[in-house]
Design an enzyme around this catalytic site. Structure first.
Site, PDB file in Angstrom:
ATOM      1  N   TYR A  51     -14.265  -4.457  -0.358  1.00 18.52           N
ATOM      2  CA  TYR A  51     -12.834  -4.557  -0.664  1.00 18.52           C
ATOM      3  C   TYR A  51     -12.525  -5.756  -1.566  1.00 18.52           C
ATOM      4  O   TYR A  51     -11.412  -5.893  -2.058  1.00 18.52           O
ATOM      5  CB  TYR A  51     -11.984  -4.640   0.615  1.00 18.52           C
ATOM      6  CG  TYR A  51     -12.153  -3.470   1.570  1.00 18.52           C
ATOM      7  CD1 TYR A  51     -12.749  -2.278   1.148  1.00 18.52           C
ATOM      8  CD2 TYR A  51     -11.730  -3.543   2.889  1.00 18.52           C
ATOM      9  CE1 TYR A  51     -12.917  -1.216   2.025  1.00 18.52           C
ATOM     10  CE2 TYR A  51     -11.893  -2.475   3.765  1.00 18.52           C
ATOM     11  CZ  TYR A  51     -12.499  -1.317   3.325  1.00 18.52           C
ATOM     12  OH  TYR A  51     -12.662  -0.264   4.195  1.00 18.52           O
ATOM     13  N   HIS A  72     -21.433   0.174   5.926  1.00 16.91           N
ATOM     14  CA  HIS A  72     -20.223   0.782   5.348  1.00 16.91           C
ATOM     15  C   HIS A  72     -20.389   2.286   5.123  1.00 16.91           C
ATOM     16  O   HIS A  72     -19.476   3.071   5.392  1.00 16.91           O
ATOM     17  CB  HIS A  72     -19.867   0.083   4.037  1.00 16.91           C
ATOM     18  CG  HIS A  72     -18.441   0.264   3.607  1.00 16.91           C
ATOM     19  ND1 HIS A  72     -17.711  -0.732   3.020  1.00 16.91           N
ATOM     20  CD2 HIS A  72     -17.600   1.323   3.681  1.00 16.91           C
ATOM     21  CE1 HIS A  72     -16.486  -0.282   2.751  1.00 16.91           C
ATOM     22  NE2 HIS A  72     -16.408   0.968   3.145  1.00 16.91           N
TER      23      HIS A  72
HETATM   24  N1  LIG Z   1     -14.961   3.113   6.167  1.00 11.09           N
HETATM   25  C1  LIG Z   1     -14.372   3.557   5.105  1.00 11.09           C
HETATM   26  O1  LIG Z   1     -14.986   4.109   4.205  1.00 11.09           O
HETATM   27  C2  LIG Z   1     -12.895   3.387   4.986  1.00 11.09           C
HETATM   28  C3  LIG Z   1     -12.206   4.160   4.038  1.00 11.09           C
HETATM   29  C4  LIG Z   1     -10.828   3.994   3.962  1.00 11.09           C
HETATM   30  C5  LIG Z   1     -10.171   3.110   4.777  1.00 11.09           C
HETATM   31  N2  LIG Z   1     -10.887   2.351   5.674  1.00 11.09           N
HETATM   32  C6  LIG Z   1     -10.206   1.342   6.527  1.00 11.09           C
HETATM   33  O2  LIG Z   1      -9.122   1.943   7.187  1.00 11.09           O
HETATM   34  C7  LIG Z   1      -7.931   1.209   6.897  1.00 11.09           C
HETATM   35  C8  LIG Z   1      -6.761   2.119   7.003  1.00 11.09           C
HETATM   36  O3  LIG Z   1      -6.846   3.202   6.070  1.00 11.09           O
HETATM   37  P1  LIG Z   1      -5.580   3.694   5.297  1.00 11.09           P
HETATM   38  O4  LIG Z   1      -5.126   2.630   4.368  1.00 11.09           O
HETATM   39  O5  LIG Z   1      -5.857   5.014   4.715  1.00 11.09           O
HETATM   40  O6  LIG Z   1      -4.541   3.837   6.519  1.00 11.09           O
HETATM   41  P2  LIG Z   1      -3.165   4.545   6.688  1.00 11.09           P
HETATM   42  O7  LIG Z   1      -2.376   3.636   7.573  1.00 11.09           O
HETATM   43  O8  LIG Z   1      -3.394   5.970   7.080  1.00 11.09           O
HETATM   44  O9  LIG Z   1      -2.499   4.615   5.243  1.00 11.09           O
HETATM   45  C9  LIG Z   1      -1.898   3.508   4.620  1.00 11.09           C
HETATM   46  C10 LIG Z   1      -0.768   4.050   3.773  1.00 11.09           C
HETATM   47  O10 LIG Z   1       0.242   4.519   4.650  1.00 11.09           O
HETATM   48  C11 LIG Z   1       1.477   3.928   4.319  1.00 11.09           C
HETATM   49  N3  LIG Z   1       2.148   3.521   5.564  1.00 11.09           N
HETATM   50  C12 LIG Z   1       1.791   2.527   6.415  1.00 11.09           C
HETATM   51  N4  LIG Z   1       2.640   2.471   7.445  1.00 11.09           N
HETATM   52  C13 LIG Z   1       3.562   3.428   7.241  1.00 11.09           C
HETATM   53  C14 LIG Z   1       4.699   3.850   7.945  1.00 11.09           C
HETATM   54  N5  LIG Z   1       5.048   3.268   9.083  1.00 11.09           N
HETATM   55  N6  LIG Z   1       5.421   4.892   7.453  1.00 11.09           N
HETATM   56  C15 LIG Z   1       5.064   5.480   6.303  1.00 11.09           C
HETATM   57  N7  LIG Z   1       4.000   5.119   5.568  1.00 11.09           N
HETATM   58  C16 LIG Z   1       3.251   4.106   6.038  1.00 11.09           C
HETATM   59  C17 LIG Z   1       1.164   2.726   3.497  1.00 11.09           C
HETATM   60  O11 LIG Z   1       2.181   2.598   2.566  1.00 11.09           O
HETATM   61  P3  LIG Z   1       2.675   1.156   2.032  1.00 11.09           P
HETATM   62  O12 LIG Z   1       1.496   0.604   1.334  1.00 11.09           O
HETATM   63  O13 LIG Z   1       3.797   1.504   1.136  1.00 11.09           O
HETATM   64  O14 LIG Z   1       3.060   0.349   3.245  1.00 11.09           O
HETATM   65  C18 LIG Z   1      -0.156   3.069   2.838  1.00 11.09           C
HETATM   66  O15 LIG Z   1       0.059   3.736   1.622  1.00 11.09           O
HETATM   67  C19 LIG Z   1      -8.204   0.593   5.543  1.00 11.09           C
HETATM   68  O16 LIG Z   1      -7.399  -0.529   5.251  1.00 11.09           O
HETATM   69  C20 LIG Z   1      -9.649   0.175   5.737  1.00 11.09           C
HETATM   70  O17 LIG Z   1      -9.725  -0.995   6.518  1.00 11.09           O
HETATM   71  C21 LIG Z   1     -12.216   2.496   5.790  1.00 11.09           C
END
Ligand SMILES: NC(=O)c1ccc[n+]([C@@H]2O[C@H](COP(=O)([O-])OP(=O)(O)OC[C@H]3O[C@@H](n4cnc5c(N)ncnc54)[C@H](OP(=O)(O)O)[C@@H]3O)[C@@H](O)[C@H]2O)c1
Length: 292
Positions: A37, A99
C-alpha cells in the site's frame, strides 16, 4: 483480534493519516496494513500520534501487515518484515500475512513486468518455503501470528497440512455477493479467522450497498446499509476490514448492532454473485492504482 478492522488501502498519504486517526478516535483498534500500500509510514505516524493523544497503549491495538509478492524468497522475508516494522514504528506485529500466494520476480520493483506488460512471476520459490520463513518470525517473537490472504481452498488446505505453525487468519474478499461459504466452513472447523475485505463491496454503486434487500433491512431496523452489511459479516462469524475515509463514516461503521435472525436469513438468500477484486487469480492487486 477485534472483529471490526480498519483497512489502510488509501492511495493518498494525507488522507491515510487523517482516516487512520479518525478510525482510532471512533474506536477501531484493529489496523490492516501492507507494504504494497506504500503508506506504512503514514499509518505509523498516525498511530503513534493517536495512541499518545488518546492515552491508548500499544497492547490495546492489533496491527497487521503483509509481505508482498516480490519478497517471497525466504531470505527476503525477514528484511521485508523489518522494513515494514520500521515504517510502522512498531517493535512487534500482531499478525503478518502473506499478501497473495503468487511469487513475483524478487527485487525492489513491486510490479515487475516484461516487455509485453505481463507480470514476471518467480517459479523458484514455493509457498511452503515462504511460510517457513514466516514461522521463524513467530519463533523469534517478532509477530504473534501469521496467516494468508487472497488464497482459495485448493492452496490453503495443503499449506495448512504442511504448516508447523498453522495460519491464524485468512483474509479474502467477502460480502453477500461473494460469501465464500465453503472457505468459511473450513476456517471455522480449523479455528482460523476468516477476515473479510471489501465487506461494503468496496463502496461500488453496483455492489451490495445498493442491494434492495440490504436497503430494505436498513430502513426496517433503523440502521444504514453499511451498518447492515458489517453486522451481517460479524454475525456469520467473520472478522472484517472496512475503509471509511471520513470521521463521520468511521463512527457510522463502528456503530453496529446485531440484526434479527430473519434479516440474516434474507441476506443469506441473496443470489447475486460478484467478485470485485481479481487479485486472487493473478496476484496483481485490483484496488491499487498501477501507476506511482
Ligand atoms: N488482501 C487483499 O488483497 C486486499 C484487497 C483489498 C482490500 N484489502 C483490505 O481491506 C480493506 C477494506 O477494503 P475496502 O476498501 O474494499 O472496504 P470497503 O469498506 O468495502 O469499501 C471502502 C469504500 O466504501 C466506502 N464506504 C465506507 N464506509 C461507507 C459507508 N458507511 N457508507 C457508504 N460507503 C462507505 C468508502 O467510500 P469513501 O472513501 O468515500 O469513504 C470506500 O470507497 C482495505 O483497506 C485493505 O486493508 C485487502
Amino acid at each position: 483480534m477485534p472483529a471490526l478492522g480498519f483497512g489502510t488501502l488509501i492511495p493518498d498519504p494525507a488522507v491515510t493519516i487523517t482516516a487512520t486517526r479518525d478510525a482510532l478516535e471512533a474506536g477501531f483498534r484493529h489496523f490492516d496494513c501492507a507494504e504494497r500500500y506504500r503508506n506504512e509510514r503514514e499509518v505509523g505516524e498516525a498511530l503513534q500520534a493517536g495512541l499518545a493523544a488518546g492515552g491508548i497503549a500499544r497492547e490495546d491495538i492489533f496491527v497487521t501487515t503483509k509481505v508482498w509478492n516480490t519478497n517471497h524468497r525466504p531470505e527476503r522475508v525477514e528484511p521485508a518484515f523489518d522494513a515494514s516494522l520500521d515504517r510502522l514504528r512498531l517493535n512487534y506485529l500482531n499478525l503478518y500475512l502473506m499478501h497473495t500466494p503468487f511469487a513475483f520476480q524478487p527485487g525492489d520493483e513491486q510490479d515487475p513486468r516484461d516487455q509485453n506488460g505481463d507480470v514476471i512471476y518467480d517459479d523458484g520459490v514455493t509457498l511452503l518455503a515462504t511460510w517457513r520463513a514466516m514461522e521463524n518470525l513467530v519463533d523469534h517473537g517478532r509477530c504473534r501470528a501469521i496467516g494468508l490472504s487472497d488464497i482459495g481452498l485448493n492452496e490453503l488446505v495443503p499449506l495448512y497440512e504442511a504448516a508447523r505453525i498453522k495460519p491464524a487468519v485468512v483474509q479474502v474478499e467477502s460480502h453477500p455477493y461473494l460469501p465464500e461459504t465453503e472457505l468459511l466452513e473450513f476456517c471455522k472447523e480449523k479455528g482460523i479467522v476468516l477476515l473479510a475485505f471489501a465487506p461494503l463491496g468496496h463502496g461500488m454503486t453496483s455492489g451490495p450497498l445498493k442491494d434492495p434487500v440490504i436497503t430494505a433491512i436498513a430502513a426496517r431496523v433503523g440502521k444504514t446499509p453499511a451498518q447492515v452489511l458489517l453486522a451481517w459479516a460479524v454475525q456469520r462469524g467473520t472478522a472484517l476490514l472496512t475503509t471509511p475515509r471520513s470521521a463521520a463514516r468511521a463512527r457510522e461503521n463502528f456503530d453496529i448492532s446485531a440484526l434479527p435472525e430473519d434479516a440474516l436469513d434474507e441476506i443469506n438468500r441473496i443470489q447475486t454473485r460478484q467478485r470485485l477484486n481479481e487479485v486472487v487469480k493473478t496476484g496483481s492487486p485490483g484496488f491499487i492504482p498501477r501507476s506511482r
